[in-house]
Design a protein around this motif. Structure first.
Motif, mmCIF file in Angstrom:
data_model
loop_
_atom_site.group_PDB
_atom_site.id
_atom_site.type_symbol
_atom_site.label_atom_id
_atom_site.label_comp_id
_atom_site.label_asym_id
_atom_site.label_seq_id
_atom_site.Cartn_x
_atom_site.Cartn_y
_atom_site.Cartn_z
ATOM 1 N N VAL A 35 -4.955 -37.651 9.238
ATOM 2 C CA VAL A 35 -4.889 -36.452 8.400
ATOM 3 C C VAL A 35 -5.209 -35.197 9.200
ATOM 4 C CG1 VAL A 35 -5.961 -35.277 6.437
ATOM 5 C CG2 VAL A 35 -5.401 -37.702 6.279
ATOM 6 N N THR A 36 -6.279 -35.224 9.971
ATOM 7 C CA THR A 36 -6.697 -34.018 10.688
ATOM 8 C C THR A 36 -5.710 -33.626 11.789
ATOM 9 O OG1 THR A 36 -8.119 -35.365 12.137
ATOM 10 C CG2 THR A 36 -9.133 -34.387 10.193
ATOM 11 N N VAL A 37 -5.184 -34.602 12.487
ATOM 12 C CA VAL A 37 -4.201 -34.300 13.533
ATOM 13 C C VAL A 37 -2.937 -33.714 12.920
ATOM 14 C CG1 VAL A 37 -2.647 -35.346 15.228
ATOM 15 C CG2 VAL A 37 -5.064 -35.955 15.226
ATOM 16 N N THR A 38 -2.462 -34.317 11.831
ATOM 17 C CA THR A 38 -1.245 -33.820 11.180
ATOM 18 C C THR A 38 -1.434 -32.387 10.697
ATOM 19 O OG1 THR A 38 -0.643 -36.048 10.462
ATOM 20 C CG2 THR A 38 0.369 -34.220 9.294
ATOM 21 N N GLN A 39 -2.558 -32.090 10.071
ATOM 22 C CA GLN A 39 -2.793 -30.742 9.573
ATOM 23 C C GLN A 39 -2.875 -29.720 10.695
ATOM 24 O OE1 GLN A 39 -1.756 -31.256 6.352
ATOM 25 N NE2 GLN A 39 -2.991 -29.404 6.156
ATOM 26 N N THR A 40 -3.544 -30.094 11.779
ATOM 27 C CA THR A 40 -3.663 -29.164 12.903
ATOM 28 C C THR A 40 -2.303 -28.861 13.511
ATOM 29 O OG1 THR A 40 -5.862 -30.055 13.383
ATOM 30 C CG2 THR A 40 -4.797 -28.773 15.110
ATOM 31 N N TRP A 41 -1.528 -29.913 13.733
ATOM 32 C CA TRP A 41 -0.202 -29.700 14.329
ATOM 33 C C TRP A 41 0.694 -28.898 13.387
ATOM 34 C CZ3 TRP A 41 -3.251 -31.972 17.378
ATOM 35 C CH2 TRP A 41 -2.895 -32.328 18.673
ATOM 36 N N ALA A 42 0.567 -29.110 12.080
ATOM 37 C CA ALA A 42 1.379 -28.373 11.114
ATOM 38 C C ALA A 42 1.064 -26.877 11.183
ATOM 39 C CB ALA A 42 1.127 -28.909 9.703
ATOM 40 N N VAL A 43 -0.211 -26.535 11.262
ATOM 41 C CA VAL A 43 -0.604 -25.124 11.346
ATOM 42 C C VAL A 43 -0.052 -24.497 12.623
ATOM 43 C CG1 VAL A 43 -2.561 -23.554 11.605
ATOM 44 C CG2 VAL A 43 -2.652 -25.390 9.915
ATOM 45 N N TRP A 44 -0.131 -25.209 13.727
ATOM 46 C CA TRP A 44 0.377 -24.672 14.998
ATOM 47 C C TRP A 44 1.879 -24.389 14.907
ATOM 48 C CZ3 TRP A 44 -4.529 -24.903 15.929
ATOM 49 C CH2 TRP A 44 -5.052 -24.432 17.131
ATOM 50 N N GLU A 45 2.628 -25.293 14.322
ATOM 51 C CA GLU A 45 4.071 -25.101 14.204
ATOM 52 C C GLU A 45 4.393 -23.944 13.261
ATOM 53 O OE1 GLU A 45 6.359 -26.479 15.999
ATOM 54 O OE2 GLU A 45 4.894 -27.717 17.055
ATOM 55 N N LEU A 46 3.659 -23.828 12.169
ATOM 56 C CA LEU A 46 3.887 -22.719 11.247
ATOM 57 C C LEU A 46 3.582 -21.375 11.916
ATOM 58 C CD1 LEU A 46 2.310 -24.247 8.006
ATOM 59 C CD2 LEU A 46 4.733 -23.750 8.386
ATOM 60 N N ALA A 47 2.532 -21.326 12.704
ATOM 61 C CA ALA A 47 2.203 -20.093 13.419
ATOM 62 C C ALA A 47 3.276 -19.740 14.440
ATOM 63 C CB ALA A 47 0.845 -20.238 14.104
ATOM 64 N N ASP A 48 3.888 -20.747 15.032
ATOM 65 C CA ASP A 48 4.945 -20.489 16.011
ATOM 66 C C ASP A 48 6.207 -19.966 15.332
ATOM 67 O OD1 ASP A 48 6.247 -20.640 18.595
ATOM 68 O OD2 ASP A 48 7.297 -22.381 17.798
ATOM 69 N N VAL A 49 6.522 -20.525 14.169
ATOM 70 C CA VAL A 49 7.727 -20.104 13.454
ATOM 71 C C VAL A 49 7.574 -18.688 12.917
ATOM 72 C CG1 VAL A 49 9.128 -20.573 11.397
ATOM 73 C CG2 VAL A 49 8.421 -22.450 12.868
ATOM 74 N N ASP A 50 6.379 -18.351 12.434
ATOM 75 C CA ASP A 50 6.135 -17.024 11.861
ATOM 76 C C ASP A 50 4.915 -16.403 12.527
ATOM 77 O OD1 ASP A 50 5.967 -14.747 10.372
ATOM 78 O OD2 ASP A 50 5.464 -15.737 8.467
ATOM 79 N N ARG A 76 -1.611 -31.198 0.837
ATOM 80 C CA ARG A 76 -1.768 -31.807 -0.481
ATOM 81 C C ARG A 76 -0.875 -33.034 -0.628
ATOM 82 N NH1 ARG A 76 -1.540 -26.201 -2.029
ATOM 83 N NH2 ARG A 76 -3.637 -25.426 -2.482
ATOM 84 N N SER A 77 0.371 -32.910 -0.175
ATOM 85 C CA SER A 77 1.282 -34.057 -0.262
ATOM 86 C C SER A 77 0.812 -35.190 0.636
ATOM 87 C CB SER A 77 2.696 -33.623 0.133
ATOM 88 O OG SER A 77 3.189 -32.628 -0.738
ATOM 89 N N HIS A 78 0.369 -34.840 1.835
ATOM 90 C CA HIS A 78 -0.103 -35.863 2.775
ATOM 91 C C HIS A 78 -1.353 -36.553 2.247
ATOM 92 C CE1 HIS A 78 -1.406 -36.913 7.147
ATOM 93 N NE2 HIS A 78 -0.869 -37.931 6.520
ATOM 94 N N ALA A 79 -2.282 -35.768 1.706
ATOM 95 C CA ALA A 79 -3.518 -36.351 1.190
ATOM 96 C C ALA A 79 -3.239 -37.270 0.007
ATOM 97 C CB ALA A 79 -4.484 -35.242 0.781
ATOM 98 N N ALA A 80 -2.324 -36.864 -0.870
ATOM 99 C CA ALA A 80 -2.018 -37.687 -2.040
ATOM 100 C C ALA A 80 -1.483 -39.056 -1.632
ATOM 101 C CB ALA A 80 -1.006 -36.964 -2.931
ATOM 102 N N SER A 81 -0.563 -39.067 -0.662
ATOM 103 C CA SER A 81 0.002 -40.345 -0.228
ATOM 104 C C SER A 81 -1.009 -41.165 0.558
ATOM 105 C CB SER A 81 1.249 -40.100 0.631
ATOM 106 O OG SER A 81 0.931 -39.339 1.785
ATOM 107 N N THR A 82 -1.857 -40.509 1.356
ATOM 108 C CA THR A 82 -2.843 -41.227 2.157
ATOM 109 C C THR A 82 -3.933 -41.838 1.286
ATOM 110 O OG1 THR A 82 -2.439 -39.709 4.006
ATOM 111 C CG2 THR A 82 -4.419 -41.045 4.108
ATOM 112 N N VAL A 83 -4.410 -41.081 0.305
ATOM 113 C CA VAL A 83 -5.426 -41.614 -0.605
ATOM 114 C C VAL A 83 -4.882 -42.810 -1.357
ATOM 115 C CG1 VAL A 83 -6.703 -41.120 -2.725
ATOM 116 C CG2 VAL A 83 -6.726 -39.467 -0.846
ATOM 117 N N ASN A 84 -3.641 -42.717 -1.812
ATOM 118 C CA ASN A 84 -3.019 -43.835 -2.518
ATOM 119 C C ASN A 84 -2.939 -45.060 -1.618
ATOM 120 O OD1 ASN A 84 -1.597 -44.908 -4.853
ATOM 121 N ND2 ASN A 84 0.227 -44.854 -3.584
#
Length: 422
Positions: A295-310, A327-335
């Protein structure tokens, strides 16, 4: 420029181990003051982990309170099935034995006879099967070797090789770091975690040190020694604290003993120094670590990519966009996490169903309730990991974008004023 000519692009950096210091092809390396801040945060954790390893490291002087019968184990191949001779040489109806070639353990290289399990639901052993046998030196001749289980080493080795190849094909050079991280984690648990708990050290303290040592090495080894990995590690650390505190509170309030299965009962009999309640907490902390890493790695990488795009996105904008992913990732991971724990108790739930126990009573049984606590506490840890990690990552990624823009502006100013220099 010709319409068929493509504009030059910035080459993507090599993801090999030798280039793991690259933060992002567009965001660039972190400024020195940010690296110093990250080091100031990580340094005490590294020091505390090393101190914990030194203080809790097992000394190898383990004494069992009830060692029982001296039984050794090895592997063998079944060469022939024969009637067994037990109880003073008399044949026992239904009993079977097998001639075996001992492959490892006591009597390695010799041929002998092993008693096989018998009964209506006993496992079926055939000629050519590889089996695990127990050897009791003090047993009568013909009864020293006995079937214990099938030797599943060869198929497990094949599956492991397929897994390693799959990781390397998909992740390439990063796959090597991931496999090395996995091997390191398993070795640490075998040589430190299990012996330290068996010698009577606090299972929760051992689990915390284990989780910290695994986290520090595997995150950087798998994802590179950079600020992103540090952000993911900080988010994981905060979530582990949440899991540890909640786990301690609810296992204490719920009067959990940890003495719920044959394994726990055996440990309490032969190693009374082991704290079974603490062992439950230790399993909860270590079990949640792998999911939190994801979860933490995915969120960190997502923020980096979003910052690069915008690059013009504010911290608030980056946080909001990344949280939608989280939120989507957490919902599927918790399940996934909860269903994994439910699957572990499925056979027992069938027993309770056969006994017609009310659902409330069945789920309050400790053997089921501990899985419920593990699933729900682990889920709360994941829910905490998403906003914490996303917030830290958004703050740092926005800072990197600002520093990059400032650097470019400084470069243009310097280039424009160059003609005025002497």
């Amino acid at each position: 420029m010709s319409p068929w000519t493509h504009p030059p692009t910035t080459p993507e950096p090599d993801v090999g181990a030798g280039h793991s210091h690259v933060e992002h092809p567009s965001l660039g390396p972190a400024p020195r003051n940010l690296r110093v801040l990250m080091a100031a945060l990580v340094g005490p954790l590294v020091l505390a982990t090393l101190v914990g390893l030194v203080l809790l490291w097992p000394d190898g002087d383990l004494e069992l309170t009830a060692p029982g019968v001296d039984v050794q184990r090895g592997t063998a191949t079944v060469t022939e099935l024969v009637p067994c001779q037990l109880v003073g040489g008399k044949e026992v109806e239904g009993c079977q034995a097998a001639t075996i070639d001992v492959l490892s353990g006591p009597g390695e290289g010799d041929a002998s006879v092993a008693v096989l399990p018998y009964g209506e639901k006993a496992p079926q052993v055939d000629v050519g099967d590889r089996i695990i046998v127990s050897y009791t030196a003090g047993a009568p001749v013909g009864e020293q070797y006995a079937f214990q289980d099938f030797d599943r080493g060869p198929p497990l080795l094949t599956l492991t090789i397929l897994f390693a190849v799959g990781v390397l094909v998909l992740s390439r050079w990063r796959g090597i770091g991931a496999l090395a991280s996995l091997a390191y984690s398993l070795v640490l648990i075998v040589v430190f975690t299990l012996p330290a708990i068996m010698e009577g050290s606090s299972p929760l303290a051992v689990a915390v040190v284990t989780a910290s040592a695994i986290m520090l090495v595997t995150l950087y080894l798998s994802h590179g020694f950079n600020v992103r990995s540090t952000v993911a590690m900080l988010g994981t650390l905060v979530s582990l604290v949440v899991i540890g505190v909640l786990g301690w509170v609810f296992t204490t309030v719920g009067h959990f003993t940890g003495l719920v299965d044959e394994g726990s009962q055996y440990i309490s009999g032969v190693a009374g120094q082991v704290d079974l309640h603490g062992l439950l907490l230790a399993g909860l902390v270590i079990g949640a670590l792998g999911v939190l890493d994801d979860v933490t790695v995915t969120q960190t990488w997502a923020v980096w990519e979003l910052a690069d795009v915008d690059p013009d996105a504010s911290v608030r904008t980056l946080f909001g966009r990344a949280m939608r992913i989280g939120r989507s990732h957490a919902a599927s991971t918790v399940n996934t996490l909860v269903l994994a724990y439910v699957g572990a108790t499925l056979p027992l739930m069938l027993v309770f169903s056969a006994l017609s126990l009310p659902f409330g009573i069945a789920i309050s049984q400790e053997v089921v309730a501990q899985e419920v606590v593990r699933g729900l506490v682990g889920g709360l840890g994941i829910l905490a990991a998403v906003p914490v990690t996303t917030g830290i990552a958004a703050l740092i990624a926005a800072r990197l974008v600002t520093d990059r823009a400032a650097g470019r502006e400084t470069g243009r100013t310097t280039a424009g004023g160059g003609s005025h220099r002497a």
